[in-house]
Design an enzyme around this catalytic site. Structure first.
Site, PDB file in Angstrom:
ATOM      1  N   LYS A  10      -6.201   7.300  -0.823  1.00 16.30           N
ATOM      2  CA  LYS A  10      -6.874   7.413   0.081  1.00 16.30           C
ATOM      3  C   LYS A  10      -7.433   9.401   0.075  1.00 16.30           C
ATOM      4  O   LYS A  10      -7.273   9.863  -0.699  1.00 16.30           O
ATOM      5  CB  LYS A  10      -6.112   7.525   2.062  1.00 16.30           C
ATOM      6  CG  LYS A  10      -6.323   5.885   1.835  1.00 16.30           C
ATOM      7  CD  LYS A  10      -4.728   6.496   3.169  1.00 16.30           C
ATOM      8  CE  LYS A  10      -4.424   4.763   3.270  1.00 16.30           C
ATOM      9  NZ  LYS A  10      -3.774   4.747   4.896  1.00 16.30           N
ATOM     10  N   TYR A  50      -9.966  -2.912   6.723  1.00 16.85           N
ATOM     11  CA  TYR A  50      -9.013  -2.653   7.885  1.00 16.85           C
ATOM     12  C   TYR A  50      -9.421  -3.771   8.750  1.00 16.85           C
ATOM     13  O   TYR A  50      -9.438  -3.480   9.932  1.00 16.85           O
ATOM     14  CB  TYR A  50      -8.842  -1.634   8.202  1.00 16.85           C
ATOM     15  CG  TYR A  50      -8.735  -0.714   7.881  1.00 16.85           C
ATOM     16  CD1 TYR A  50      -7.243  -0.459   7.454  1.00 16.85           C
ATOM     17  CD2 TYR A  50      -8.573   0.850   7.100  1.00 16.85           C
ATOM     18  CE1 TYR A  50      -5.915   0.409   6.445  1.00 16.85           C
ATOM     19  CE2 TYR A  50      -8.010   1.797   6.535  1.00 16.85           C
ATOM     20  CZ  TYR A  50      -6.518   1.937   6.018  1.00 16.85           C
ATOM     21  OH  TYR A  50      -6.092   2.514   5.890  1.00 16.85           O
ATOM     22  N   PHE A  58      -6.534   2.749  17.020  1.00 16.55           N
ATOM     23  CA  PHE A  58      -6.394   4.202  16.503  1.00 16.55           C
ATOM     24  C   PHE A  58      -7.560   4.003  15.100  1.00 16.55           C
ATOM     25  O   PHE A  58      -7.046   4.878  13.787  1.00 16.55           O
ATOM     26  CB  PHE A  58      -4.630   4.537  15.295  1.00 16.55           C
ATOM     27  CG  PHE A  58      -5.093   3.318  14.995  1.00 16.55           C
ATOM     28  CD1 PHE A  58      -5.253   2.458  13.128  1.00 16.55           C
ATOM     29  CD2 PHE A  58      -3.537   2.131  15.408  1.00 16.55           C
ATOM     30  CE1 PHE A  58      -4.869   1.737  13.340  1.00 16.55           C
ATOM     31  CE2 PHE A  58      -2.884   1.674  14.414  1.00 16.55           C
ATOM     32  CZ  PHE A  58      -4.147   0.992  13.749  1.00 16.55           C
ATOM     33  N   ARG A  86       4.975  -0.796  -1.774  1.00 16.86           N
ATOM     34  CA  ARG A  86       4.798  -0.218  -0.155  1.00 16.86           C
ATOM     35  C   ARG A  86       6.440   0.358  -0.331  1.00 16.86           C
ATOM     36  O   ARG A  86       6.234   0.823   0.936  1.00 16.86           O
ATOM     37  CB  ARG A  86       5.076  -1.761   0.661  1.00 16.86           C
ATOM     38  CG  ARG A  86       3.611  -2.869   0.760  1.00 16.86           C
ATOM     39  CD  ARG A  86       3.384  -3.059   1.654  1.00 16.86           C
ATOM     40  NE  ARG A  86       3.622  -2.960   3.138  1.00 16.86           N
ATOM     41  CZ  ARG A  86       2.771  -2.262   4.175  1.00 16.86           C
ATOM     42  NH1 ARG A  86       1.597  -2.442   3.612  1.00 16.86           N
ATOM     43  NH2 ARG A  86       3.208  -2.172   5.210  1.00 16.86           N
ATOM     44  N   THR A  92       4.699   4.150   7.266  1.00 14.24           N
ATOM     45  CA  THR A  92       3.477   4.011   7.165  1.00 14.24           C
ATOM     46  C   THR A  92       3.423   6.223   8.064  1.00 14.24           C
ATOM     47  O   THR A  92       2.644   6.661   7.840  1.00 14.24           O
ATOM     48  CB  THR A  92       3.504   2.851   9.061  1.00 14.24           C
ATOM     49  OG1 THR A  92       3.307   1.859   8.145  1.00 14.24           O
ATOM     50  CG2 THR A  92       1.620   3.926   9.421  1.00 14.24           C
ATOM     51  N   ARG A 103       4.557   8.821   0.447  1.00 17.82           N
ATOM     52  CA  ARG A 103       5.147  10.036   1.954  1.00 17.82           C
ATOM     53  C   ARG A 103       5.798  10.264   2.766  1.00 17.82           C
ATOM     54  O   ARG A 103       5.865  11.486   3.438  1.00 17.82           O
ATOM     55  CB  ARG A 103       4.187   8.126   3.084  1.00 17.82           C
ATOM     56  CG  ARG A 103       3.585   7.650   2.883  1.00 17.82           C
ATOM     57  CD  ARG A 103       3.450   6.334   3.565  1.00 17.82           C
ATOM     58  NE  ARG A 103       1.987   5.238   3.895  1.00 17.82           N
ATOM     59  CZ  ARG A 103       1.588   4.910   3.734  1.00 17.82           C
ATOM     60  NH1 ARG A 103       2.469   3.937   4.055  1.00 17.82           N
ATOM     61  NH2 ARG A 103      -0.044   3.876   4.063  1.00 17.82           N
ATOM     62  N   ASN A 113      -1.354   9.407   5.168  1.00 15.97           N
ATOM     63  CA  ASN A 113      -0.679   9.814   4.572  1.00 15.97           C
ATOM     64  C   ASN A 113      -1.001   8.611   3.355  1.00 15.97           C
ATOM     65  O   ASN A 113       0.345   7.871   2.734  1.00 15.97           O
ATOM     66  CB  ASN A 113      -0.088   8.197   5.849  1.00 15.97           C
ATOM     67  CG  ASN A 113      -1.042   6.873   5.679  1.00 15.97           C
ATOM     68  OD1 ASN A 113      -1.731   6.774   4.940  1.00 15.97           O
ATOM     69  ND2 ASN A 113       0.039   5.997   6.064  1.00 15.97           N
ATOM     70  N   HIS A 116      -3.023   3.381   0.026  1.00 22.03           N
ATOM     71  CA  HIS A 116      -2.262   1.868   0.900  1.00 22.03           C
ATOM     72  C   HIS A 116      -2.094   1.040  -0.046  1.00 22.03           C
ATOM     73  O   HIS A 116      -2.169   1.251  -1.485  1.00 22.03           O
ATOM     74  CB  HIS A 116      -4.143   1.250   1.993  1.00 22.03           C
ATOM     75  CG  HIS A 116      -4.336  -0.321   1.588  1.00 22.03           C
ATOM     76  ND1 HIS A 116      -3.794  -0.341   2.843  1.00 22.03           N
ATOM     77  CD2 HIS A 116      -4.776  -1.180   0.755  1.00 22.03           C
ATOM     78  CE1 HIS A 116      -3.588  -1.447   2.903  1.00 22.03           C
ATOM     79  NE2 HIS A 116      -4.506  -1.777   1.355  1.00 22.03           N
ATOM     80  N   GLU A 127      -7.849  -8.428  -0.028  1.00 21.22           N
ATOM     81  CA  GLU A 127      -8.011  -6.900  -0.461  1.00 21.22           C
ATOM     82  C   GLU A 127      -8.429  -6.912  -1.915  1.00 21.22           C
ATOM     83  O   GLU A 127      -9.720  -5.766  -2.528  1.00 21.22           O
ATOM     84  CB  GLU A 127      -6.741  -6.087  -0.539  1.00 21.22           C
ATOM     85  CG  GLU A 127      -7.399  -5.845   0.919  1.00 21.22           C
ATOM     86  CD  GLU A 127      -5.572  -4.836   1.485  1.00 21.22           C
ATOM     87  OE1 GLU A 127      -4.688  -4.320   0.758  1.00 21.22           O
ATOM     88  OE2 GLU A 127      -5.119  -5.543   2.752  1.00 21.22           O
TER      89      GLU A 127
END
Ligand code: IDP
Ligand code: MG
Length: 135
Positions: A10, A50, A58, A86, A92, A103, A113, A116, A127
């Site tokens: 990100k 998203y 949020f 993950r 998260t 993270r 964070n 993704h 995706e």
């Protein structure tokens, strides 16, 4: 079972100069790069990515964040890549993510964070199609 998954580094990762640090963790784990591109996305692409979150409280600041500068989009491949990515990413909320995870080691934020990773085979397929339609 070899899988492909979508990973985003990100805008905070790019801004903080952590692309190499984060990418090296995926590479060191043994995952292969299938595609990788530096990209700045607009609000429409953020909404598509998203889609499951657009109605959440949020989401508006999340949209501002993910469109705030370049990010690195990539597809990585390997044995159980979806779950492996993950696990490397961590929980998260960077404040709660376990040390040793990306993270947990590098983020102190629930929003900013760093990474993704697709959360299921269905999400990965959707995706990857959204970000890299030629794959
Ligand atoms: P994930 O990235 O670990 O799969 P999701 O629940 O799918 O987490 O949320 C997507 C992204 O939205 C998170 O990575 C984070 O950037 C942001 N986010 C999630 N929950 C919150 C929150 O409560 N406050 C602020 N941002 C959040
Ligand atoms: Mg998610």
């Amino acid at each position: 079972m070899s899988q492909r998954t979508l990973v985003l580094l990100k805008p905070d990762t790019v801004r903080r100069g952590l692309v190499g640090e984060v990418l090296s963790r995926f590479e060191a784990k043994g995952l292969s790069l299938v595609a990788m591109e530096l990209r700045t996305i607009d609000a429409d692409q953020a909404d598509r990515h998203y889609a499951e979150h657009v109605e959440r409280d949020f989401y508006p600041p999340l949209r501002d964040f993910v469109t705030s500068g370049p990010l690195v989009a990539m597809v990585v491949e390997g044995d159980e890549a979806i779950e492996v990515v993950r696990a490397l990413n961590g929980a998260t909320d960077g404040r709660k993510a376990a040390p040793g995870t990306i993270r947990g080691d590098l983020s102190l934020s629930n929003r900013e964070n760093l990474v993704h990773g697709s959360d299921s085979p269905e999400s990965a397929e959707r995706e990857i199609g959204l970000w890299f339609p030629s794959l």
